[in-house]
Motif scaffolding. Sequence first.
Motif, short mmCIF file in Angstrom:
data_model
loop_
_atom_site.label_atom_id
_atom_site.label_comp_id
_atom_site.label_asym_id
_atom_site.label_seq_id
_atom_site.Cartn_x
_atom_site.Cartn_y
_atom_site.Cartn_z
N MET A 1 0.84 -1.21 0.00
CA MET A 1 0.00 0.00 0.00
C MET A 1 0.87 1.25 0.00
O MET A 1 1.80 1.37 0.77
N ARG A 2 0.53 2.15 -0.87
CA ARG A 2 1.29 3.40 -0.96
C ARG A 2 1.24 4.13 0.39
O ARG A 2 0.17 4.33 0.95
N PRO A 3 2.40 4.48 0.92
CA PRO A 3 2.40 5.14 2.22
C PRO A 3 1.69 6.48 2.17
O PRO A 3 1.87 7.25 1.24
N SER A 4 0.84 6.73 3.14
CA SER A 4 0.08 7.96 3.18
C SER A 4 0.22 8.58 4.55
O SER A 4 0.17 7.89 5.55
N PRO A 5 0.39 9.86 4.56
CA PRO A 5 0.51 10.51 5.86
C PRO A 5 -0.79 10.31 6.62
O PRO A 5 -1.86 10.34 6.03
N ARG A 6 -0.65 10.07 7.89
CA ARG A 6 -1.85 10.03 8.74
C ARG A 6 -2.60 8.68 8.72
O ARG A 6 -3.11 8.26 9.73
N LEU A 7 -2.67 8.03 7.57
CA LEU A 7 -3.44 6.79 7.49
C LEU A 7 -2.65 5.60 8.03
O LEU A 7 -1.53 5.35 7.61
N ARG A 8 -3.28 4.87 8.90
CA ARG A 8 -2.62 3.69 9.47
C ARG A 8 -2.72 2.51 8.53
O ARG A 8 -3.65 2.40 7.75
N LYS A 9 -1.75 1.63 8.67
CA LYS A 9 -1.77 0.43 7.82
C LYS A 9 -2.53 -0.68 8.51
O LYS A 9 -1.99 -1.39 9.34
N THR A 10 -3.77 -0.81 8.15
CA THR A 10 -4.55 -1.88 8.75
C THR A 10 -4.77 -2.96 7.70
O THR A 10 -4.72 -2.70 6.50
N LYS A 11 -5.00 -4.15 8.21
CA LYS A 11 -5.26 -5.29 7.34
C LYS A 11 -6.43 -4.99 6.41
O LYS A 11 -6.37 -5.20 5.21
N GLN A 12 -7.49 -4.46 6.99
CA GLN A 12 -8.70 -4.16 6.21
C GLN A 12 -8.41 -3.20 5.07
O GLN A 12 -8.79 -3.43 3.93
N ARG A 13 -7.75 -2.12 5.39
CA ARG A 13 -7.44 -1.11 4.39
C ARG A 13 -6.58 -1.70 3.28
O ARG A 13 -6.79 -1.44 2.10
N TYR A 14 -5.63 -2.51 3.69
CA TYR A 14 -4.73 -3.11 2.71
C TYR A 14 -5.49 -3.99 1.73
O TYR A 14 -5.33 -3.87 0.52
N VAL A 15 -6.34 -4.84 2.26
CA VAL A 15 -7.07 -5.78 1.39
C VAL A 15 -8.06 -5.04 0.49
O VAL A 15 -8.22 -5.35 -0.69
N MET A 35 -15.98 -8.91 -2.55
CA MET A 35 -14.66 -9.38 -2.94
C MET A 35 -13.75 -9.47 -1.72
O MET A 35 -13.05 -10.46 -1.50
N VAL A 36 -13.79 -8.43 -0.91
CA VAL A 36 -12.93 -8.36 0.26
C VAL A 36 -13.31 -9.42 1.28
O VAL A 36 -12.46 -10.00 1.95
N ARG A 37 -14.57 -9.69 1.37
CA ARG A 37 -15.06 -10.64 2.36
C ARG A 37 -14.52 -12.05 2.17
O ARG A 37 -14.48 -12.84 3.11
N ARG A 38 -14.12 -12.34 0.97
CA ARG A 38 -13.53 -13.66 0.74
C ARG A 38 -12.18 -13.79 1.45
O ARG A 38 -11.75 -14.88 1.78
N LYS A 39 -11.54 -12.65 1.70
CA LYS A 39 -10.27 -12.67 2.40
C LYS A 39 -10.42 -12.33 3.88
O LYS A 39 -9.67 -12.80 4.72
N LEU A 40 -11.35 -11.45 4.17
CA LEU A 40 -11.60 -11.03 5.55
C LEU A 40 -13.08 -11.19 5.84
O LEU A 40 -13.85 -10.22 5.74
N PRO A 41 -13.49 -12.40 6.19
CA PRO A 41 -14.92 -12.70 6.34
C PRO A 41 -15.65 -11.84 7.36
O PRO A 41 -16.86 -11.69 7.27
N ARG A 42 -14.92 -11.26 8.31
CA ARG A 42 -15.62 -10.52 9.35
C ARG A 42 -15.66 -9.01 9.12
O ARG A 42 -16.12 -8.25 9.96
N ILE A 43 -15.19 -8.58 7.98
CA ILE A 43 -15.19 -7.14 7.71
C ILE A 43 -16.62 -6.64 7.55
O ILE A 43 -17.51 -7.38 7.15
N THR A 47 -16.81 -0.38 7.37
CA THR A 47 -15.36 -0.29 7.19
C THR A 47 -15.01 -0.08 5.73
O THR A 47 -14.13 0.71 5.39
N VAL A 48 -15.71 -0.77 4.85
CA VAL A 48 -15.46 -0.61 3.43
C VAL A 48 -15.77 0.83 3.01
O VAL A 48 -14.95 1.49 2.37
N TYR A 49 -16.91 1.32 3.40
CA TYR A 49 -17.27 2.69 3.03
C TYR A 49 -16.29 3.70 3.61
O TYR A 49 -15.86 4.63 2.94
#
Lengths: 142, 142
Positions: A1-15, A35-43, A47-49
């Motif tokens: 993930m492209r580094p962004s000021p202020r934004l944390r690197k979370t698993k959800q954001r990455y996927v 699509m994301v739910r196939r990798k992170l079923p509990r998202i 969070t997506v929005y």
Amino acid sequence: MRPSPRLRKTKQRYVILEELCKVTCHPSADELYNMVRRKLPRISMGTVYRNLDLLARDGVIQRLEISGTQKRFDGNASNHYHMRCLRCGKVADAHMKKVIPMEDVIKEVTDFEIVGYRLEFIGLCPQCRRKKSGCHEKTSTG
Amino acid sequence: MRPSPRLRKTKQRYVILEELCKVTCHPSADELYNMVRRKLPRISMGTVYRNLDLLARDGVIQRLEISGTQKRFDGNASNHYHMRCLRCGKVADAHMKKVIPMEDVIKEVTDFEIVGYRLEFIGLCPQCRRKKSGCHEKTSTG
DNA sequence: TTTGCTGCAAATCCTTTGCAGAGGT
DNA sequence: ACCTCTGCAAAGGATTTGCAGCAAA
């Protein structure tokens, strides 16, 4: 993930970003969620929005439609250009001296049968330019 | 009101179109409703929405946003062109040989400070072209 | 007379938000 | 430790729709 000021690197954001960049079909939040739910079923949809919004504000991704929640209508049905203000959301007709040779281009476009187009410039209207401060508004472009 | 096959000439439809054509501010359904209500106090939002839809399908007016109800997202944040299918709503990237000299034009655009643009071609995707029949789908362009 | 259109109200659908706990830095 | 992010669920807001009566053609 492209580094962004202020934004944390979370698993959800990455996927979310990874899945979105993987396709060229320009999915809706809902489709991306699946699509994301196939990798992170509990998202969750929330969070997506939220991430889609943050990433778009950050310029990492873009929304195809810049509009707010409501659609706008135009009494002039012919193809012409619009200008939309990022900050206040106002839309005006773009009266430009030089006309874009759209017709030439349209003929070269791939396998779609083209019936029209929408060209919208995004920026700050005169009023918002004046009071241009550091703070950002709700609206985001990407 | 421009005569249209099939559409009846009702007072409501007439005033809606009249009010919309009177302004260049591209109002939302809600804003238009308030404008129309000054002339027809008993009109309902449902009527406004239904007429806006019919008039757009008929090509008398246009919606600024052609999308359905959901917004779409793009992992590619740079300015590029899209093609949206009128019938099925799919959006694809437009890979065109000739690139539109947008930058030249942007400089000439009025008092807005431009930060980007959206160019979207509207038409029928290859799949929908094949099964191109007389029937119309939900989506409408204007 | 026929059939589309309207007002009203309820329903639907997408998106946003409050909250308490989890997790990144 | 601090403060952002997450999941869940409820709220919000725009648009659509069913229905019975009304009105163009």
